[in-house]
Scaffold this active site. Structure first.
Site, PDB file in Angstrom:
ATOM      1  N   GLY A 239      14.955 -34.722  32.268  1.00  0.00           N
ATOM      2  CA  GLY A 239      14.307 -35.979  31.910  1.00  0.00           C
ATOM      3  C   GLY A 239      12.956 -35.881  31.265  1.00  0.00           C
ATOM      4  N   GLU A 274      17.111 -29.402  35.253  1.00  0.00           N
ATOM      5  CA  GLU A 274      18.215 -29.694  34.328  1.00  0.00           C
ATOM      6  C   GLU A 274      17.695 -30.260  33.004  1.00  0.00           C
ATOM      7  OE1 GLU A 274      20.362 -32.607  36.600  1.00  0.00           O
ATOM      8  OE2 GLU A 274      21.136 -31.153  38.050  1.00  0.00           O
ATOM      9  N   GLY A 276      17.340 -31.154  29.200  1.00  0.00           N
ATOM     10  CA  GLY A 276      18.179 -31.201  28.006  1.00  0.00           C
ATOM     11  C   GLY A 276      17.282 -31.377  26.793  1.00  0.00           C
ATOM     12  N   ARG A 313      21.007 -42.707  18.178  1.00  0.00           N
ATOM     13  CA  ARG A 313      19.870 -43.120  19.000  1.00  0.00           C
ATOM     14  C   ARG A 313      19.112 -44.338  18.458  1.00  0.00           C
ATOM     15  NH1 ARG A 313      15.911 -40.459  19.911  1.00  0.00           N
ATOM     16  NH2 ARG A 313      15.672 -40.985  22.091  1.00  0.00           N
ATOM     17  N   CYS A 343      29.522 -50.062   8.451  1.00  0.00           N
ATOM     18  CA  CYS A 343      29.567 -51.527   8.383  1.00  0.00           C
ATOM     19  C   CYS A 343      29.100 -52.160   9.689  1.00  0.00           C
ATOM     20  CB  CYS A 343      30.980 -51.970   8.030  1.00  0.00           C
ATOM     21  SG  CYS A 343      31.505 -51.230   6.491  1.00  0.00           S
ATOM     22  N   GLU A 344      27.836 -52.027   9.979  1.00  0.00           N
ATOM     23  CA  GLU A 344      27.194 -52.630  11.153  1.00  0.00           C
ATOM     24  C   GLU A 344      25.739 -52.859  10.766  1.00  0.00           C
ATOM     25  OE1 GLU A 344      28.314 -52.945  14.486  1.00  0.00           O
ATOM     26  OE2 GLU A 344      30.237 -51.902  14.282  1.00  0.00           O
ATOM     27  N   TYR A 371      20.962 -35.188  21.786  1.00  0.00           N
ATOM     28  CA  TYR A 371      21.674 -36.469  21.722  1.00  0.00           C
ATOM     29  C   TYR A 371      21.842 -36.932  20.271  1.00  0.00           C
ATOM     30  CZ  TYR A 371      20.414 -36.003  26.571  1.00  0.00           C
ATOM     31  OH  TYR A 371      20.240 -35.494  27.828  1.00  0.00           O
TER      32      TYR A 371
HETATM   33  C1  LIG Z   1      21.300 -36.340  30.986  1.00  0.00           C
HETATM   34  C2  LIG Z   1      21.014 -35.592  32.215  1.00  0.00           C
HETATM   35  C3  LIG Z   1      20.074 -34.558  32.216  1.00  0.00           C
HETATM   36  C4  LIG Z   1      19.251 -34.194  31.017  1.00  0.00           C
HETATM   37  O1  LIG Z   1      18.333 -35.180  30.678  1.00  0.00           O
HETATM   38  P1  LIG Z   1      17.210 -34.877  29.585  1.00  0.00           P
HETATM   39  O2  LIG Z   1      16.479 -36.148  29.465  1.00  0.00           O
HETATM   40  O3  LIG Z   1      17.914 -34.514  28.330  1.00  0.00           O
HETATM   41  O4  LIG Z   1      16.381 -33.760  30.104  1.00  0.00           O
HETATM   42  C5  LIG Z   1      19.913 -33.846  33.382  1.00  0.00           C
HETATM   43  N1  LIG Z   1      20.625 -34.133  34.501  1.00  0.00           N
HETATM   44  C6  LIG Z   1      21.524 -35.135  34.531  1.00  0.00           C
HETATM   45  C7  LIG Z   1      22.274 -35.404  35.782  1.00  0.00           C
HETATM   46  C8  LIG Z   1      21.746 -35.896  33.397  1.00  0.00           C
HETATM   47  O5  LIG Z   1      22.630 -36.902  33.440  1.00  0.00           O
END
Ligand SMILES: *Cc1c(COP(=O)(O)O)cnc(C)c1O
Length: 416
Positions: A239, A274, A276, A313, A343-344, A371
């Site tokens: 996150g 975690e 991303g 996004r 077409c949106e 994403y």
């Molecule tokens: C989407 C997600 C992440 C990654 O989130 P980021 O904002 O990309 O770091 C980590 N854990 C879970 C459970 C998620 O659903």
């Protein structure tokens, strides 16, 4: 955020100009920088060297095999949300023993697949899922490693679609039900309780909600110990936000890490993260070419060959991406809406951007590494873009542009 200074009036990604990449691979095209991916991973890892910590890259942010393989080589684990993502991780050379499996809807087939692969942990999101995993593990004569994903009920102060830690959210188990659920898990004989997990949302630009969630999780860990339940790891989710606008700021990883490490001092549980977007977001670019310039009475539209199906996004979250020309033009700037052919009316990539543009120009959409491709679709029967990885002066095709015929090769007309 920038591995990409302007050089010789063309936008450079590592040692190669965007114009050259566009000529070689066509547009729209996603381009990733190996150096930027490596740097962001190493920066994250370096911030947590004083406490045992496993980084589990959130596959859903960018699941290309080359990206997963790069992270696997750097020592990363993976956070998956489907059996498909597990297959990708294994195909990319990732280790199942470093995989955590999140998500509210794990099917029987997916649970079986993950158990047989030998993943590190299931992040369980409901009482029913706990029962299902226990039952399947029993049939396989295995013990399933589990954590509960708890919902700490903190406001991540991010876009509502990517806030996941409020009590009305579908994710995780309610904070005040967690202890009872852990006690139940303890009675289920095919489960091994490994840890606890939370993930409160995505693109957080303030660390306060992370720290509030960490405090709540740690309090729960202590309460569980008093109930005789010892955990070996604490998964604080992903996150961490990134700057999307050049002038925007995001919390430095060191600040986030030191605040969490301070809370962990004297504790023996290991940490899992975690991330991303933090690892991939600013390492990716979407290249697109101007098809038409359409100057209206009220607004000017630059119609480009990338669209919401390529980069969702802006349409989905009203997200901002910096858009810059790959070449310089000796003419005055005008205010353009950068829109795609879909077409949106929601099909825009950027609004009210001041740019000097001509038909055929190449634009670089920044911060498209997370994403972007992973949320792309074939809407309007548009083939998905090619993906390219830059490594210094080398460039590698890491996913072919889709071919139109492939898009309907699995479809069948009714018999006569
Ligand atoms: C989407 C997600 C992440 C990654 O989130 P980021 O904002 O990309 O770091 C980590 N854990 C879970 C459970 C998620 O659903």
């Amino acid at each position: 955020m920038s591995p990409s200074p302007f050089a010789a009036s063309s936008f450079m990604i590592e040692g190669i100009s965007a114009l050259e990449i566009a000529q070689l691979y066509g547009t729209p095209c996603y381009v990733y920088s190996r150096a930027a991916l490596t740097q962001s991973y190493q920066k994250f890892a370096a911030a947590f060297t004083t406490h045992p910590a496993l980084i589990c890259f959130a596959v859903k942010s960018n699941p290309n095999l080359a990206v997963l393989n790069l992270f696997a080589r750097l020592g990363s684990g993976f956070d998956i949300v489907s059996g498909g993502e597990l297959s990708r991780v294994l195909a990319a050379g990732g280790s199942a023993q470093k995989v955590v499996f999140s998500g509210v809807g794990k099917s029987r087939a997916e649970i079986t697949q993950a158990l047989l692969a030998g993943i590190l942990c299931f992040n369980v999101e409901s009482a029913a899922e706990l029962d299902r995993i226990n039952e399947i593990a029993g049939k396989l004569q295995m013990r399933a490693p589990v954590s509960l994903r708890v919902n700490p009920d903190v406001d991540a102060k991010t876009h509502p679609y990517i806030a996941t830690g409020l009590k009305e959210s579908k994710f995780g188990v309610a904070f005040n039900e967690a202890i009872a659920l852990y006690q139940r898990a303890k009675t289920l004989k095919n489960l091994t309780i490994k840890g606890i997990d939370c993930h409160i949302g995505s693109q957080l630009t303030d660390i306060a909600p992370f720290l509030a969630a960490t405090d709540r999780v740690l309090a729960l860990v202590d309460a569980l110990r008093e109930h005789g339940i010892e955990l070996s790891h604490i998964d604080l989710g992903g996150g961490l936000g990134i700057p999307y606008e050049t002038h925007e700021s995001a919390p430095p990883i060191e600040k986030y890490a030191s605040a969490i490490l301070e809370k962990m001092s004297g504790r023996k549980e290991s940490l899992i993260f975690e991330p991303g977007r933090y690892l991939t977001g600013n390492a990716g670019f979407l290249l697109t070419q101007v098809e038409y310039l359409k100057e209206g009475q009220d607004r000017h539209f630059a119609i480009v060959n990338a669209a919401m199906n390529d980069l969702m996004r802006p349409a989905l979250y009203s997200a901002w991406h910096d858009i810059i020309p790959a070449q310089t033009r000796d003419q005055p700037e005008k205010i353009w809406d950068i829109v795609g052919p879909v077409c949106e009316s929601g099909d825009f990539l950027g609004r009210s951007r001041s740019l000097a543009l001509m038909e055929g120009d190449l634009l670089v959409i920044r911060s498209a590494g997370a994403y972007g491709m992973s949320m792309s679709s074939n809407y309007n029967t548009r083939p998905r873009a090619a993906e390219v990885m830059i490594d210094g002066k080398n460039h590698h095709l890491i996913r072919e542009r889709e071919k139109i015929n492939d898009l309907f090769s699995g479809e069948f007309c009714l018999p006569l």
